[in-house]
Design an enzyme around this catalytic site. Structure first.
Site, PDB file in Angstrom:
ATOM      1  N   LEU A  54       0.871  -1.168   0.000  1.00  0.00           N
ATOM      2  CA  LEU A  54       0.000   0.000   0.000  1.00  0.00           C
ATOM      3  C   LEU A  54       0.909   1.218   0.000  1.00  0.00           C
ATOM      4  CD1 LEU A  54      -2.843  -0.769   2.589  1.00  0.00           C
ATOM      5  CD2 LEU A  54      -3.053  -0.629   0.110  1.00  0.00           C
ATOM      6  N   ASP A  55       0.537   2.253  -0.740  1.00  0.00           N
ATOM      7  CA  ASP A  55       1.366   3.451  -0.811  1.00  0.00           C
ATOM      8  C   ASP A  55       1.594   4.053   0.576  1.00  0.00           C
ATOM      9  OD1 ASP A  55       1.430   3.159  -3.529  1.00  0.00           O
ATOM     10  OD2 ASP A  55      -0.217   4.564  -3.886  1.00  0.00           O
ATOM     11  N   TYR A  56       2.655   4.831   0.673  1.00  0.00           N
ATOM     12  CA  TYR A  56       3.039   5.506   1.915  1.00  0.00           C
ATOM     13  C   TYR A  56       1.874   6.286   2.518  1.00  0.00           C
ATOM     14  CZ  TYR A  56       5.760   8.694   4.932  1.00  0.00           C
ATOM     15  OH  TYR A  56       6.261   9.420   5.986  1.00  0.00           O
TER      16      TYR A  56
END
Length: 245
Positions: free
Chosen positions: A101-103
């Protein structure tokens, strides 16, 4: 007795497919001897080495994690940012995230030490639904929803068909909240899909992974999956792959 590549994958060294490549390249030893035959089976007493490093077999473990924003989906970070594995210090096994999952995206993320399990869920041949709730700038309508569902042309290819529905629209603030269900895992895919259609993403959360939901959990919480949940995830991936064929 189990196949060598499966044992390597379950130990969390790499995926089963990559383990097969390592075997064929002569980079795996069993009881001190190089093995290049993919059909090789090993017992619990066999000593396995990959690139000269002993493989430590662990009991497979599986976790559902509520990833907070501001955390990277990795086992470590050379920039000193917090990683998802920082929340698992009390776990003896060496877990790693299944996909990412993106930052700046929160929500459901699986972690395990079972490379074969992770590979099945991440492989393009297997379709496991991932449900996101996105807050975007702009007023979404039926036409843009249909574009999301048909697939959006990105620089690395067109996305597969998806499901989407508008949860709410705030005309005063010119914002929309949309639920989007996809099964792919392209880099920053959801963000790029909305931005390509002219709707900059303001907030994103993965609400569900397959049938697994975050009910009763807070950001940073995790729980171990029950055996039937692991089995159901495996079966779901296999079923979806069969449908594709």
């Amino acid at each position: 007795m189990e196949r060598l590549q499966k044992v390597i994958a379950q130990a969390g060294v790499t995926s089963r497919r990559k383990a097969e490549t390592l075997i064929e390249e002569g980079r795996v030893k069993v009881n001190g001897k190089v093995v290049t035959e993919l059909g090789t089976k090993v017992s619990e007493r066999c000593k396995i080495e990959v690139n000269g490093i002993p493989v430590e077999r662990e009991e497979p473990v599986y976790f559902l994690f509520y990833k907070p924003t501001g955390v990277i989906s990795s086992v470590e970070d050379d920039k000193g940012r917090k990683a998802v594995t920082d929340y698992f210090h009390e776990i003896e096994e060496r877990v790693f995230p299944v996909g990412r999952l993106d930052y700046d995206t929160s929500g459901a993320l699986l972690l395990t030490n079972d490379g074969d399990f992770a590979n099945k869920l991440m492989h393009p041949s297997y379709h496991v639904d991932k449900v996101y709730v996105a807050k975007v700038k702009g007023l979404m309508n039926k036409e843009t929803i249909q574009k999301l569902e048909r697939g959006v042309q990105l620089e690395d290819g067109k996305t597969s068909k998806a499901r989407a529905r508008i949860l709410s629209v705030d005309k005063q603030k010119e914002k929309s909240i949309v639920e989007l269900t996809i099964h792919e895992g392209k880099n920053r895919q959801v963000r790029r899909m909305f931005e390509t259609l002219g709707f900059p993403l303001q907030k994103l959360k993965r609400e569900r992974y397959g049938f697994l939901e975050l009910t009763g959990m807070n950001p940073g919480d995790y729980r171990e999956l029950k055996p039937f949940e692991v089995k159901q995830l495996r079966n779901q991936a296999v079923t979806q792959n069969s449908k594709k064929r």
